[in-house]
Design a protein around this motif. Structure first.
Motif, PDB file in Angstrom:
ATOM      1  N   GLY A  47     -17.156 170.146 -22.106  1.00 22.16           N
ATOM      2  CA  GLY A  47     -17.508 171.361 -22.827  1.00 22.16           C
ATOM      3  C   GLY A  47     -16.292 172.215 -23.103  1.00 22.16           C
ATOM      4  N   ARG A  48     -16.401 173.520 -22.806  1.00 22.80           N
ATOM      5  CA  ARG A  48     -15.297 174.433 -23.122  1.00 22.80           C
ATOM      6  C   ARG A  48     -14.087 174.214 -22.219  1.00 22.80           C
ATOM      7  NH1 ARG A  48     -14.615 179.331 -20.411  1.00 22.80           N
ATOM      8  NH2 ARG A  48     -15.973 179.711 -18.638  1.00 22.80           N
ATOM      9  N   ARG A  49     -14.251 173.440 -21.149  1.00 18.73           N
ATOM     10  CA  ARG A  49     -13.126 173.137 -20.265  1.00 18.73           C
ATOM     11  C   ARG A  49     -12.502 171.776 -20.568  1.00 18.73           C
ATOM     12  NH1 ARG A  49     -14.124 175.133 -14.034  1.00 18.73           N
ATOM     13  NH2 ARG A  49     -14.016 177.367 -14.441  1.00 18.73           N
ATOM     14  N   SER A  50     -12.883 171.171 -21.670  1.00 23.93           N
ATOM     15  CA  SER A  50     -12.418 169.810 -21.949  1.00 23.93           C
ATOM     16  C   SER A  50     -10.920 169.729 -22.205  1.00 23.93           C
ATOM     17  CB  SER A  50     -13.179 169.235 -23.151  1.00 23.93           C
ATOM     18  OG  SER A  50     -12.947 170.018 -24.309  1.00 23.93           O
ATOM     19  N   SER A  51     -10.278 170.842 -22.525  1.00 24.98           N
ATOM     20  CA  SER A  51      -8.833 170.831 -22.761  1.00 24.98           C
ATOM     21  C   SER A  51      -8.038 171.111 -21.493  1.00 24.98           C
ATOM     22  CB  SER A  51      -8.463 171.864 -23.828  1.00 24.98           C
ATOM     23  OG  SER A  51      -9.063 171.540 -25.059  1.00 24.98           O
ATOM     24  N   TYR A  52      -8.736 171.416 -20.401  1.00 26.97           N
ATOM     25  CA  TYR A  52      -8.061 171.772 -19.153  1.00 26.97           C
ATOM     26  C   TYR A  52      -8.344 170.741 -18.061  1.00 26.97           C
ATOM     27  CZ  TYR A  52      -7.585 176.446 -21.201  1.00 26.97           C
ATOM     28  OH  TYR A  52      -7.281 177.510 -22.012  1.00 26.97           O
ATOM     29  N   TYR A  53      -7.371 170.582 -17.175  1.00 27.33           N
ATOM     30  CA  TYR A  53      -7.610 169.804 -15.961  1.00 27.33           C
ATOM     31  C   TYR A  53      -8.328 170.728 -14.981  1.00 27.33           C
ATOM     32  CZ  TYR A  53      -4.908 165.973 -17.778  1.00 27.33           C
ATOM     33  OH  TYR A  53      -4.488 164.918 -18.555  1.00 27.33           O
ATOM     34  N   SER A  54      -9.629 170.564 -14.889  1.00 30.93           N
ATOM     35  CA  SER A  54     -10.457 171.523 -14.157  1.00 30.93           C
ATOM     36  C   SER A  54     -11.279 170.900 -13.033  1.00 30.93           C
ATOM     37  CB  SER A  54     -11.405 172.231 -15.128  1.00 30.93           C
ATOM     38  OG  SER A  54     -12.269 171.295 -15.745  1.00 30.93           O
ATOM     39  N   ASP A  55     -11.230 169.559 -12.878  1.00 33.01           N
ATOM     40  CA  ASP A  55     -11.957 168.880 -11.801  1.00 33.01           C
ATOM     41  C   ASP A  55     -10.936 168.352 -10.805  1.00 33.01           C
ATOM     42  OD1 ASP A  55     -13.895 169.396 -13.646  1.00 33.01           O
ATOM     43  OD2 ASP A  55     -14.791 167.401 -13.597  1.00 33.01           O
ATOM     44  N   TYR A  56     -11.013 168.835  -9.577  1.00 27.90           N
ATOM     45  CA  TYR A  56      -9.942 168.564  -8.619  1.00 27.90           C
ATOM     46  C   TYR A  56     -10.476 167.809  -7.402  1.00 27.90           C
ATOM     47  CZ  TYR A  56      -8.382 172.449 -11.481  1.00 27.90           C
ATOM     48  OH  TYR A  56      -8.106 173.260 -12.550  1.00 27.90           O
ATOM     49  N   THR A  57      -9.777 166.723  -7.072  1.00 28.16           N
ATOM     50  CA  THR A  57     -10.054 165.997  -5.830  1.00 28.16           C
ATOM     51  C   THR A  57      -9.026 166.441  -4.801  1.00 28.16           C
ATOM     52  OG1 THR A  57     -10.938 164.089  -7.011  1.00 28.16           O
ATOM     53  CG2 THR A  57     -10.199 163.723  -4.746  1.00 28.16           C
ATOM     54  N   PHE A  58      -9.502 166.762  -3.604  1.00 31.53           N
ATOM     55  CA  PHE A  58      -8.614 167.296  -2.580  1.00 31.53           C
ATOM     56  C   PHE A  58      -8.832 166.545  -1.263  1.00 31.53           C
ATOM     57  CE2 PHE A  58     -12.261 169.956  -3.534  1.00 31.53           C
ATOM     58  CZ  PHE A  58     -13.025 169.806  -2.381  1.00 31.53           C
ATOM     59  N   GLY A  59      -7.826 166.619  -0.380  1.00 30.38           N
ATOM     60  CA  GLY A  59      -7.909 165.857   0.853  1.00 30.38           C
ATOM     61  C   GLY A  59      -7.385 166.622   2.050  1.00 30.38           C
ATOM     62  N   CYS A  60      -7.595 166.027   3.238  1.00 30.45           N
ATOM     63  CA  CYS A  60      -7.074 166.567   4.494  1.00 30.45           C
ATOM     64  C   CYS A  60      -6.306 165.451   5.217  1.00 30.45           C
ATOM     65  CB  CYS A  60      -8.202 167.101   5.371  1.00 30.45           C
ATOM     66  SG  CYS A  60      -8.953 168.631   4.734  1.00 30.45           S
ATOM     67  N   TRP A  61      -5.548 165.839   6.229  1.00 30.84           N
ATOM     68  CA  TRP A  61      -4.640 164.919   6.905  1.00 30.84           C
ATOM     69  C   TRP A  61      -5.320 164.186   8.054  1.00 30.84           C
ATOM     70  CZ3 TRP A  61      -0.324 164.314   4.265  1.00 30.84           C
ATOM     71  CH2 TRP A  61       0.187 165.372   3.510  1.00 30.84           C
ATOM     72  N   THR A  62      -4.969 162.928   8.230  1.00 28.59           N
ATOM     73  CA  THR A  62      -5.349 162.186   9.430  1.00 28.59           C
ATOM     74  C   THR A  62      -4.323 162.477  10.525  1.00 28.59           C
ATOM     75  OG1 THR A  62      -4.040 160.226   8.895  1.00 28.59           O
ATOM     76  CG2 THR A  62      -6.281 160.337   7.985  1.00 28.59           C
ATOM     77  N   GLU A  63      -4.616 162.022  11.737  1.00 22.89           N
ATOM     78  CA  GLU A  63      -3.672 162.193  12.842  1.00 22.89           C
ATOM     79  C   GLU A  63      -2.366 161.462  12.568  1.00 22.89           C
ATOM     80  OE1 GLU A  63      -3.662 163.830  16.013  1.00 22.89           O
ATOM     81  OE2 GLU A  63      -5.106 164.981  14.844  1.00 22.89           O
ATOM     82  N   GLU A  64      -2.454 160.394  11.760  1.00 20.70           N
ATOM     83  CA  GLU A  64      -1.257 159.596  11.459  1.00 20.70           C
ATOM     84  C   GLU A  64      -0.461 160.171  10.287  1.00 20.70           C
ATOM     85  OE1 GLU A  64      -4.382 158.310  11.669  1.00 20.70           O
ATOM     86  OE2 GLU A  64      -4.121 157.729  13.778  1.00 20.70           O
ATOM     87  N   GLY A  65      -0.917 161.291   9.723  1.00 21.02           N
ATOM     88  CA  GLY A  65      -0.198 161.910   8.623  1.00 21.02           C
ATOM     89  C   GLY A  65      -0.566 161.388   7.254  1.00 21.02           C
ATOM     90  N   GLU A  66      -1.714 160.666   7.137  1.00 18.06           N
ATOM     91  CA  GLU A  66      -2.174 160.180   5.832  1.00 18.06           C
ATOM     92  C   GLU A  66      -3.128 161.195   5.239  1.00 18.06           C
ATOM     93  OE1 GLU A  66      -4.444 156.300   3.838  1.00 18.06           O
ATOM     94  OE2 GLU A  66      -4.329 156.516   6.029  1.00 18.06           O
ATOM     95  N   LEU A  67      -3.021 161.409   3.932  1.00 19.45           N
ATOM     96  CA  LEU A  67      -3.907 162.338   3.232  1.00 19.45           C
ATOM     97  C   LEU A  67      -5.077 161.565   2.632  1.00 19.45           C
ATOM     98  CD1 LEU A  67      -3.960 165.393   2.546  1.00 19.45           C
ATOM     99  CD2 LEU A  67      -2.872 164.817   0.367  1.00 19.45           C
ATOM    100  N   LEU A  68      -6.296 161.888   3.040  1.00 17.87           N
ATOM    101  CA  LEU A  68      -7.491 161.198   2.544  1.00 17.87           C
ATOM    102  C   LEU A  68      -8.413 162.181   1.828  1.00 17.87           C
ATOM    103  CD1 LEU A  68      -8.488 158.898   5.562  1.00 17.87           C
ATOM    104  CD2 LEU A  68      -7.168 158.288   3.522  1.00 17.87           C
ATOM    105  N   PRO A  69      -9.002 161.752   0.702  1.00 18.12           N
ATOM    106  CA  PRO A  69      -9.912 162.650  -0.028  1.00 18.12           C
ATOM    107  C   PRO A  69     -11.123 163.038   0.820  1.00 18.12           C
ATOM    108  CG  PRO A  69      -9.290 160.755  -1.381  1.00 18.12           C
ATOM    109  CD  PRO A  69      -8.828 160.458   0.014  1.00 18.12           C
ATOM    110  N   VAL A  70     -11.520 164.306   0.731  1.00 18.36           N
ATOM    111  CA  VAL A  70     -12.713 164.782   1.442  1.00 18.36           C
ATOM    112  C   VAL A  70     -13.709 165.443   0.496  1.00 18.36           C
ATOM    113  CG1 VAL A  70     -11.499 165.097   3.630  1.00 18.36           C
ATOM    114  CG2 VAL A  70     -11.615 166.997   1.992  1.00 18.36           C
ATOM    115  N   GLY A  71     -13.329 165.630  -0.775  1.00 22.88           N
ATOM    116  CA  GLY A  71     -14.271 166.253  -1.700  1.00 22.88           C
ATOM    117  C   GLY A  71     -13.690 166.448  -3.074  1.00 22.88           C
ATOM    118  N   LYS A  72     -14.546 166.947  -3.977  1.00 21.54           N
ATOM    119  CA  LYS A  72     -14.157 167.216  -5.360  1.00 21.54           C
ATOM    120  C   LYS A  72     -14.863 168.485  -5.802  1.00 21.54           C
ATOM    121  CE  LYS A  72     -13.994 165.006  -9.935  1.00 21.54           C
ATOM    122  NZ  LYS A  72     -14.312 163.785 -10.704  1.00 21.54           N
ATOM    123  N   ALA A  73     -14.148 169.367  -6.494  1.00 25.76           N
ATOM    124  CA  ALA A  73     -14.734 170.633  -6.926  1.00 25.76           C
ATOM    125  C   ALA A  73     -14.208 171.027  -8.295  1.00 25.76           C
ATOM    126  CB  ALA A  73     -14.434 171.730  -5.912  1.00 25.76           C
TER     127      ALA A  73
END
Length: 530
Positions: A421-447
């Motif tokens: 829609g009106r956000r089609s020209s913007y990067y507006s859907d973001y996948t984000f992550g948190c760290w494991t104990e070993e220092g790896e970043l894994l996705p935990v959600g999308k907003a």
């Protein structure tokens, strides 16, 4: 078809609700039957043309233009129907000059096999201009996304002919497109359709957010707000149907609940799944699993016996609208509550119970009770005025919802994708992550919600300036930006590598002040699992 296409085009560029109502009302008054009826079906999501799927449309356009050009254009525009409508080439041979009509399109496409649909749809697209192609494709796929809800379309119909919108809503699900009887009644050519022998949907009574109000519990009763899906159960004429809050018939997804409800009447409640190790009769106010368990059954047209056994559904009842043929909606809440308490014992105790009233001396005591609630199935508190009738829609001062405070976590942006829609020209859907104990970043959600337009532009610039790799429409970004993410609850998930899944994540803040290495760890989220 041209008039319907012009209507959609106008609605897309109109933000005002009242202006949209006027556009719809003018169209419904000016358009003859059955075109306006089929247009209403498309606007309200009641039109199903199974022969046309998005894959068919993509195959048609990619056979006519460079597939790479189409995909790049689709990525930029953000909408398949709009992209195809604009890119569709002029036909090489002369076409039938006869203009398309809404009813003609529906009649033709509704009776096609999937093998015949591509050729017929291509012929229709050849005979249309860009505006008509857009309307045709939107209607064919059932994904209008033009800023018009089903309720708004029904309100426009009521306004156009001087009807009560709740009266329209009440008989809507007992009628079939193109709604000849409805328009005959609207124009004074026929009797008002009735819902006497048909299990139809009645509009739900809805609540306003409580915000900063403090209420007197002598005037308001408090109940838990359960985290399932709101359903209305109707049993009339030997038939039972379940409706969602939007009026969708969800009986097929929960046949076990429908078959257990054989008492004539209409009730309002929350559909939940029994918690682990919960068997037999439901206890007083507990026994519900998280929304994550309920999701296993949502959206399914048929449910296997195995799934019914693994995720047994039940309904926690809030209110009663009809007891048999007796309409109770004008009664005050406290009187309906007594009727509900008398009604529930007549139901199957393995499938139905009643939402308990929260006992609290005053509002301060209720605050403390709410603050201590972290049950997996509790979303907050409902406050209902004791003398309130059951009225469809939101009415100020009657019902309030007081959601529990959200949980938050600091996460690192990993990937981004353009919106629609009106956000089609913007990067507006973001996948984000948190760290494991070993220092790896894994996705935990999308907003994609929770941010202002200014913040959207800032995040879009970050994505464009910090892209590491591209995977089709998805960009991987440098792992340097921290987002504070708010969410209602978090659950274990075998589908995600991180092992957790957030419920209703949204961006609360952009943490430019926080180094990515200090973002939260997955073990912190695991401790919040309910």
């Amino acid at each position: 078809m041209h008039a319907f296409a012009a209507l959609l085009d106008s609605l897309i560029y109109t933000r005002s609700r009242n202006a949209k109502l006027r556009l719809l009302a003018d169209y419904l008054r000016a358009t003859p039957d059955p075109d306006r009826g089929w247009a209403m079906a498309a606007l309200t999501g009641d039109l199903d043309l199974p022969g046309v799927k998005p894959a068919v449309i993509r195959a048609l356009i990619e056979a006519r233009i460079d597939p790479v050009l189409f995909r790049m254009s689709r990525d930029y525009v953000g909408d398949t129907a709009e992209t195809v409508a604009l890119l569709w080439p002029a036909p090489a041979l002369p076409v039938d000059p006869e203009p398309l009509s809404v009813s003609g399109v529906v009649d033709r496409l509704a009776h096609l096999s999937r093998s015949d649909a591509p050729a017929v749809l291509a012929d229709m697209l050849d005979r249309s201009d860009a505006e008509e192609r857009f309307a045709l494709l939107k209607m064919a796929t059932g994904a209008l996304r033009i800023g018009v809800s089903a309720r708004l379309a029904k309100t426009a119909l009521a306004d156009a002919f001087g009807l009560d919108v709740d009266a329209v809503e009440e008989v809507w699900h007992g009628l079939k497109p193109p709604y000849d009887a409805l328009f005959a009644w609207a124009e004074g050519r026929g009797e008002q359709p009735t819902a006497a022998d048909v299990p139809v949907f009645r509009p739900f009574m809805l609540a306003h957010p409580l915000e900063d109000l403090r209420l007197d519990l002598n005037d308001y009763a408090a109940e838990w707000k359960w985290d399932g899906i709101r359903v209305q159960i109707v049993h009339v004429g030997g038939e039972t149907r379940l409706y969602s809050r939007t009026g969708d018939d969800v009986t097929g997804s929960f046949p076990d609940v429908a078959s257990a409800f054989r008492e004539p009447g209409v009730v309002d409640g929350e559909l939940l799944v029994k918690g682990e190790f919960q068997g037999g009769a439901l206890d007083a106010g507990g026994g519900a699993a998280s929304f994550n368990a309920l999701q296993q059954r949502l959206g399914r047209k048929s449910v296997s016996a195995k799934m019914q056994a693994e995720y047994p559904a039940f309904v926690r009842l809030y209110d009663i609208l009809f007891d048999g043929a007796e309409d109770l909606r004008e009664l005050p809440w406290h009187a309906r509550r007594r009727r509900l308490e008398a009604f529930v014992p007549r139901l199957d105790s393995e499938r139905f119970d009643i939402s308990q009233v929260i006992e609290a001396e005053d509002f301060t005591a209720l605050e403390a009770i709410r603050a201590g609630a972290r049950d997996a199935a509790i979303e907050g508190v409902m406050l209902k005025r004791r003398d309130s009738p059951y009225i469809g829609g939101r009415r100020a001062g009657l019902w309030y919802k007081w959601k529990r405070d959200p949980l938050t976590a600091d996460c690192v942006m990993m990937y981004a994708q353009r919106g629609s829609g009106r956000r089609s020209s913007y990067y507006s859907d973001y996948t984000f992550g948190c760290w494991t104990e070993e220092g790896e970043l894994l996705p935990v959600g999308k907003a994609y919600s929770g941010i202002t337009d200014e913040e959207l532009r800032m995040l879009d610039r970050f994505v464009r300036n910090h892209t590491l790799a591209r995977f089709g429409p998805v960009r991987e970004v440098e792992k340097t930006l921290v987002l504070e993410v708010a969410f209602d609850s978090i659950h274990r998930s075998t589908r995600h590598k991180s092992g957790v899944a957030m419920r209703f994540p949204r961006i609360a803040r952009i943490r430019t002040d926080k180094p990515a290495a200090e973002a939260d760890r997955i073990e912190t989220l695991q401790r919040l699992v309910t």
